[in-house]
Design a protein around this motif. Sequence first.
Motif, short mmCIF file in Angstrom:
data_model
loop_
_atom_site.label_atom_id
_atom_site.label_comp_id
_atom_site.label_asym_id
_atom_site.label_seq_id
_atom_site.Cartn_x
_atom_site.Cartn_y
_atom_site.Cartn_z
N GLU A 161 4.28 -2.88 64.31
CA GLU A 161 5.35 -3.34 65.19
C GLU A 161 6.04 -2.17 65.87
O GLU A 161 6.49 -1.24 65.20
CB GLU A 161 6.41 -4.07 64.36
N PRO A 162 6.15 -2.24 67.20
CA PRO A 162 6.91 -1.18 67.84
C PRO A 162 8.41 -1.41 67.61
O PRO A 162 8.84 -2.55 67.41
CB PRO A 162 6.56 -1.35 69.32
N ARG A 163 9.16 -0.35 67.57
CA ARG A 163 10.61 -0.52 67.45
C ARG A 163 11.27 -0.02 68.73
O ARG A 163 10.64 0.67 69.53
CB ARG A 163 11.14 0.23 66.24
N LYS A 164 12.50 -0.40 68.91
CA LYS A 164 13.23 0.07 70.10
C LYS A 164 13.39 1.58 70.03
O LYS A 164 13.60 2.14 68.96
CB LYS A 164 14.60 -0.59 70.14
N ASP A 165 13.25 2.20 71.18
CA ASP A 165 13.37 3.65 71.22
C ASP A 165 14.85 4.04 71.29
O ASP A 165 15.40 4.31 72.35
CB ASP A 165 12.60 4.20 72.43
N GLN A 166 15.50 3.97 70.15
CA GLN A 166 16.91 4.34 70.14
C GLN A 166 17.26 5.13 68.89
O GLN A 166 16.61 4.99 67.85
CB GLN A 166 17.78 3.08 70.24
N VAL A 167 18.29 5.93 69.01
CA VAL A 167 18.71 6.77 67.89
C VAL A 167 19.37 5.89 66.84
O VAL A 167 20.24 5.09 67.15
CB VAL A 167 19.72 7.83 68.38
N ASN A 168 18.89 5.97 65.59
CA ASN A 168 19.54 5.20 64.54
C ASN A 168 19.92 6.07 63.35
O ASN A 168 20.28 5.61 62.30
CB ASN A 168 18.63 4.05 64.08
N ASP A 169 19.79 7.35 63.53
CA ASP A 169 20.08 8.28 62.43
C ASP A 169 20.43 9.60 63.08
O ASP A 169 20.31 9.76 64.29
CB ASP A 169 18.83 8.41 61.55
#
Lengths: 95, 486
Positions: free
Chosen positions: A61-69
Amino acid sequence: MSIDKSQVKKVAKLSRISLDDKNLDSLSNDLALILKFVEQLNKLDTNNVKPLNSIVDKSLEPRKDQVNDGKIKEEILKNSPDKNEDFFIVPKVVE
Amino acid sequence: MSDLNKSTLTQITNLIKTKKISSLEVTKFFIKNIEKAKKLNTFITTCFEKSLKDAKNFDIKKNYNGLLPGIPLAVKDLFCTKNIKTTAGSKILENFIPAYESSVTNNLWLEGAIILGKLNCDEFAMGSSNETSYFGNVINPIGKNLVPGGSSGGSAGALAANLTPATIGTDTGGSIRQPASFTGTVGLKPTYGLCSRWGIVAFASSLDQAGPMTKNVEDCALLLEAMSGYDPKDSTSINKKKEQYSKNLNENIKGLKIGIPKEYRIDNMPKEIDNIWNKGIDILKKSGATIVNISLPHTNYALPTYYIVAPAEASSNLARYDGVKYGYRSKKGKNLTEMYENTRGEGFGREVKRRVLIGTYVLSSGYYDAYYLKAQKVRKLIKNDFDESFKKIDAILTPSTPSSAFKFGEKTNDPISMYLNDIFTVPVNLAGIPAISIPGGVDNKGYPMGLQLIAKALDEQKILNIALTMEKAINFKNSINRWWEN
């Protein structure tokens, strides 16, 4: 197929593992034994078998390209064996 | 106060919930046990200050909603724990302090558990006797000269010695089930993808799974429930609702069809293993299950397949240990390449070097098709064997290991004889399916030996129920006299 000492030397180089002569000798023996053991597979005809690449029956599954950490620069650098301000230090690579 | 040396995880959970005992009392009890058991060398790191602080906090807050309220637990040192040293049993990670927590351990703490420390294991989980750890051998509480099995040897040893009420390990080729078998405890390898691999030091990513190690089946269901669950941070994590293994645990196995694979009756297997296996078959019959003789024709090829696939994956996973961002760095070397080579030459132990070299070789140009691709094809055949069988049966019963615990040094000089330990456990990892090992009885030396139940993917509840039924009938008691406390 069997593996000789010069091949082990080459594989050690590819693996970036230094080996002294004593270790090279004994690991060459081990590797030859292990390869002989795994070569049992040659007894099987697998011409019409599809290789199993993944055990999970789904595409990743691709995930959204966003900073989460993040924002833990200091904690990350703390583990480095050699650092200077915000940089990891390594031996000189450019003459 | 009840005797906590005789209490199970489930019982302690109930004692805390009914306020018969505080988390601090339980935590202090296990700390005392750990301090008296230094001889066993099961722990690499302890963090008692944190344990006591967390226990006190729990007793103030009194939140009994979690599955593991105020329960102190030690975990295998392969799980990254935030701000607590995580070594994977290797010199190369001797001083590594993760800035994050593995998803599986995080699940345990969210359910109310408290950390006691980090348990010894084979270096990068590569071994079947815990003799490859940089931090020394773990002694099996069953006997002074016996290995505890591996790679989760510290976990199994600490559990059998009651230094933790339960624990978690990882199983790439048998690393939970084989030590469980050697120590008379219960260990379950879940379906690939049931427990998140995020934050676990990677060995062979297509085979690695975390799982519970406990004193009995009831505890196993509880701990599996606590640790499992979907995790978006692991791209192979299975996205499904969390199961209630504890609530659904029952002994009704009437009408289930249990397969007995003829390929698991190997030459030179000790007679006692056969006896224990036959006894297990009788129990299943008496409980109303139907026994079906089956064949898993590619079983013999599982171990050679494993020793291509696992080292190949390990060689790429372990490429990250370069002495730059974390871990050990050699002081020798004139340039960057030499620094890498010396760091890895000095930082990795012999078994890890063996596997990285094998892995690099089978993936290298000119050999890839002959070894790696071939192994992937045979892996498919092994998986097909199980898939075909599970169309006709519910579960499979086999021995867990081809022998009971052996002596230190007995197999260290011959890698193949060490690898053969995992002959009954490896096929399950290759197929990505779940299996549990429970104590089946003892051999003529009095050492425990396990029985293994295997099911199709996501059928954990089924093997837990069968295991519970068998456990009641076998009524195994570990005869450990806490000799190390003298």
